[in-house]
Enzyme design. Structure first.
Site, PDB file in Angstrom:
ATOM      1  N   ILE A   1      -7.777   5.380   0.692  1.00  0.00           N
ATOM      2  CA  ILE A   1      -6.807   5.169  -0.383  1.00  0.00           C
ATOM      3  C   ILE A   1      -6.940   3.709  -0.826  1.00  0.00           C
ATOM      4  CG2 ILE A   1      -4.375   5.331  -1.031  1.00  0.00           C
ATOM      5  CD1 ILE A   1      -5.535   8.023  -0.079  1.00  0.00           C
TER       6      ILE A   1
ATOM      7  N   ARG B   1       6.608  -6.192   9.011  1.00  0.00           N
ATOM      8  CA  ARG B   1       6.554  -7.470   9.732  1.00  0.00           C
ATOM      9  C   ARG B   1       6.374  -8.632   8.754  1.00  0.00           C
ATOM     10  NH1 ARG B   1       0.539  -7.157  12.571  1.00  0.00           N
ATOM     11  NH2 ARG B   1      -0.599  -7.044  10.627  1.00  0.00           N
TER      12      ARG B   1
ATOM     13  N   ASP C   1       8.921  -5.747  13.264  1.00  0.00           N
ATOM     14  CA  ASP C   1       7.559  -5.466  13.720  1.00  0.00           C
ATOM     15  C   ASP C   1       7.652  -4.213  14.581  1.00  0.00           C
ATOM     16  OD1 ASP C   1       5.209  -5.374  15.366  1.00  0.00           O
ATOM     17  OD2 ASP C   1       4.837  -7.475  14.858  1.00  0.00           O
TER      18      ASP C   1
ATOM     19  N   GLY D   1       0.782  -1.241   0.000  1.00  0.00           N
ATOM     20  CA  GLY D   1       0.000   0.000   0.000  1.00  0.00           C
ATOM     21  C   GLY D   1       0.810   1.285   0.000  1.00  0.00           C
ATOM     22  N   ILE D   2       0.472   2.152   0.928  1.00  0.00           N
ATOM     23  CA  ILE D   2       1.056   3.493   0.980  1.00  0.00           C
ATOM     24  C   ILE D   2       2.564   3.419   1.258  1.00  0.00           C
ATOM     25  CG2 ILE D   2       1.080   5.625   2.338  1.00  0.00           C
ATOM     26  CD1 ILE D   2      -2.016   5.213   2.685  1.00  0.00           C
TER      27      ILE D   2
ATOM     28  N   TYR E   1      -9.939   2.961  15.856  1.00  0.00           N
ATOM     29  CA  TYR E   1      -9.034   3.507  14.830  1.00  0.00           C
ATOM     30  C   TYR E   1      -8.964   5.029  14.947  1.00  0.00           C
ATOM     31  CZ  TYR E   1      -6.910   4.019  10.155  1.00  0.00           C
ATOM     32  OH  TYR E   1      -6.072   4.315   9.095  1.00  0.00           O
TER      33      TYR E   1
ATOM     34  N   THR F   1      -6.002   0.577  -1.198  1.00  0.00           N
ATOM     35  CA  THR F   1      -4.938  -0.346  -0.752  1.00  0.00           C
ATOM     36  C   THR F   1      -5.597  -1.596  -0.165  1.00  0.00           C
ATOM     37  OG1 THR F   1      -4.865   0.360   1.552  1.00  0.00           O
ATOM     38  CG2 THR F   1      -3.552   1.668  -0.015  1.00  0.00           C
TER      39      THR F   1
HETATM   40  P1  NAD Z   1      -1.751  -1.814   4.071  1.00  0.00           P
HETATM   41  O1  NAD Z   1      -2.503  -2.791   4.891  1.00  0.00           O
HETATM   42  O2  NAD Z   1      -1.790  -1.899   2.594  1.00  0.00           O
HETATM   43  O3  NAD Z   1      -0.202  -1.826   4.502  1.00  0.00           O
HETATM   44  C1  NAD Z   1       0.166  -1.787   5.837  1.00  0.00           C
HETATM   45  C2  NAD Z   1       1.517  -2.452   5.977  1.00  0.00           C
HETATM   46  O4  NAD Z   1       1.893  -2.349   7.359  1.00  0.00           O
HETATM   47  C3  NAD Z   1       1.499  -3.954   5.633  1.00  0.00           C
HETATM   48  O5  NAD Z   1       2.591  -4.268   4.789  1.00  0.00           O
HETATM   49  C4  NAD Z   1       1.630  -4.644   6.983  1.00  0.00           C
HETATM   50  O6  NAD Z   1       2.332  -5.877   6.916  1.00  0.00           O
HETATM   51  C5  NAD Z   1       2.414  -3.592   7.760  1.00  0.00           C
HETATM   52  N1  NAD Z   1       2.248  -3.726   9.197  1.00  0.00           N
HETATM   53  C6  NAD Z   1       1.100  -3.867   9.895  1.00  0.00           C
HETATM   54  N2  NAD Z   1       1.374  -4.022  11.185  1.00  0.00           N
HETATM   55  C7  NAD Z   1       2.724  -3.972  11.319  1.00  0.00           C
HETATM   56  C8  NAD Z   1       3.609  -4.069  12.405  1.00  0.00           C
HETATM   57  N3  NAD Z   1       3.163  -4.277  13.660  1.00  0.00           N
HETATM   58  N4  NAD Z   1       4.943  -3.945  12.184  1.00  0.00           N
HETATM   59  C9  NAD Z   1       5.411  -3.747  10.924  1.00  0.00           C
HETATM   60  N5  NAD Z   1       4.611  -3.674   9.843  1.00  0.00           N
HETATM   61  C10 NAD Z   1       3.290  -3.783  10.050  1.00  0.00           C
HETATM   62  O7  NAD Z   1      -2.242  -0.380   4.592  1.00  0.00           O
HETATM   63  P2  NAD Z   1      -2.142   1.055   3.922  1.00  0.00           P
HETATM   64  O8  NAD Z   1      -3.484   1.383   3.410  1.00  0.00           O
HETATM   65  O9  NAD Z   1      -0.965   1.162   3.042  1.00  0.00           O
HETATM   66  O10 NAD Z   1      -1.920   1.945   5.219  1.00  0.00           O
HETATM   67  C11 NAD Z   1      -0.674   2.538   5.539  1.00  0.00           C
HETATM   68  C12 NAD Z   1      -0.889   3.573   6.639  1.00  0.00           C
HETATM   69  O11 NAD Z   1      -1.757   4.596   6.169  1.00  0.00           O
HETATM   70  C13 NAD Z   1      -1.540   3.009   7.895  1.00  0.00           C
HETATM   71  O12 NAD Z   1      -0.959   3.624   9.030  1.00  0.00           O
HETATM   72  C14 NAD Z   1      -2.980   3.411   7.741  1.00  0.00           C
HETATM   73  O13 NAD Z   1      -3.642   3.490   8.982  1.00  0.00           O
HETATM   74  C15 NAD Z   1      -2.833   4.746   7.064  1.00  0.00           C
HETATM   75  N6  NAD Z   1      -4.012   5.161   6.321  1.00  0.00           N
HETATM   76  C16 NAD Z   1      -4.500   4.392   5.308  1.00  0.00           C
HETATM   77  C17 NAD Z   1      -5.628   4.827   4.627  1.00  0.00           C
HETATM   78  C18 NAD Z   1      -6.229   4.052   3.499  1.00  0.00           C
HETATM   79  O14 NAD Z   1      -7.346   4.394   3.097  1.00  0.00           O
HETATM   80  N7  NAD Z   1      -5.593   3.036   2.968  1.00  0.00           N
HETATM   81  C19 NAD Z   1      -6.246   6.032   4.966  1.00  0.00           C
HETATM   82  C20 NAD Z   1      -5.713   6.778   6.000  1.00  0.00           C
HETATM   83  C21 NAD Z   1      -4.591   6.335   6.665  1.00  0.00           C
END
Ligand code: NAD
Length: 256
Positions: free
Chosen positions: A190, A41, A63, A20-21, A155, A192
């Protein structure tokens, strides 16, 4: 702007970079000239994401809830690359639940990753950055850290905490004269795996996606690049006067 890239020569650490992001941030920072250390992780996907970028970028299995692991990770980056200039705290989890249905166990899991992981990560990064003249820390909060969402009680609590943690860190680093800036980013939905999982959990994923798109004034889900462009700006010296800021990248969602 340098033709060598907007973050040329900087050493960046991106958590949650397997997906993702975080993965997009790693790609954009690398493209703009940074050396990027990806952590996650999920070792298999993290290593694959780093391999796709090629040398000099790399992957470390970590992690973010492992406090000792943070010290080891930052020490390894400094040993390998001499310094740390940029930290992007993107690792995060989201669990649906309104206040009557959410469990304390889920709240604690989100706090452990989203809040404690970011807290310890910022502290570890500051320890390294202050020795080399400064740096930029970028924390992934959410629109759910700015406004309420009824089905995201835990959240929202965790992302609201990231917002004010960021401001406290920014003020501390400014007062100490470290040259370290700290800002939070607040994306709306986003596209993802995290949002896909949330849409699945809402029952009908197709209907859920349409509802999410309708909630956004620009009428679409965000793309990971929309967030990564902002991260490159905050990582670069172009944002040298920006600290303690909360930057929405949300298609207008919080403009109401
Ligand atoms: P995602 O699930 O695609 O990716 C998250 C990544 O974090 C994964 O690779 C996962 O393995 C890793 N992860 C989770 N727990 C972990 C840990 N304890 N230690 C190490 N790695 C860990 O999510 P995303 O959508 O890319 O989100 C990224 C960030 O953006 C997050 O903090 C999320 O809360 C924030 N966010 C996302 C959105 C959205 O709509 N996608 C919106 C606002 C904020």
């Amino acid at each position: 702007m340098s033709s060598r890239g907007r973050v040329h020569g900087k050493i960046a650490l991106v958590t949650g970079a397997a997906s993702g992001i975080g993965a997009a941030c790693a790609q954009h920072l690398a493209r703009e000239g940074a050396t990027v250390v990806l952590t996650d992780r999920d070792a298999a996907r993290g290593a694959a994401a780093a391999a796709a970028l090629g040398a000099p970028h790399g992957f470390l299995h970590h992690d973010v809830t492992d406090e000792d692991g943070w010290a080891a990770t930052v020490a390894r980056v400094v040993a390998d690359h001499g310094r740390l200039d940029v930290l992007v705290n993107s690792a995060g989890i989201g669990v649906l639940g309104d206040i009557e249905r959410a469990t304390v166990a889920d709240l604690r899991r989100m706090y452990a990753v989203n809040v404690e992981g970011t807290f310890v990560g910022c502290r570890a990064a500051i320890g390294a950055m202050k020795l080399t003249g400064g740096g930029s820390i970028i924390n992934l909060s959410s629109v759910a850290g700015l406004i309420g969402a009824p089905d995201l009680a835990g959240y929202c609590a965790s992302k609201g905490a990231v917002r004010l943690l960021t401001k406290s860190i920014a003020l501390h680093c400014a007062r100490a004269g470290y040259g370290i800036r700290c800002n939070s980013i607040h994306p709306s939905f986003i596209d993802t795996p995290m949002v896909e999982a949330m849409a699945q959990a809402m029952g009908d994923p197709v209907k859920a996606r349409v509802a999410l798109e309708r909630a956004v004034p620009l009428r679409r889900l965000g793309h990971v690049d929309d967030v990564a462009y902002l991260v490159v700006y905050l990582a670069s010296d172009e944002s040298r006067f920006v600290t303690g800021a909360e930057l929405a990248v949300d298609g207008g969602l919080t403009a109401h």
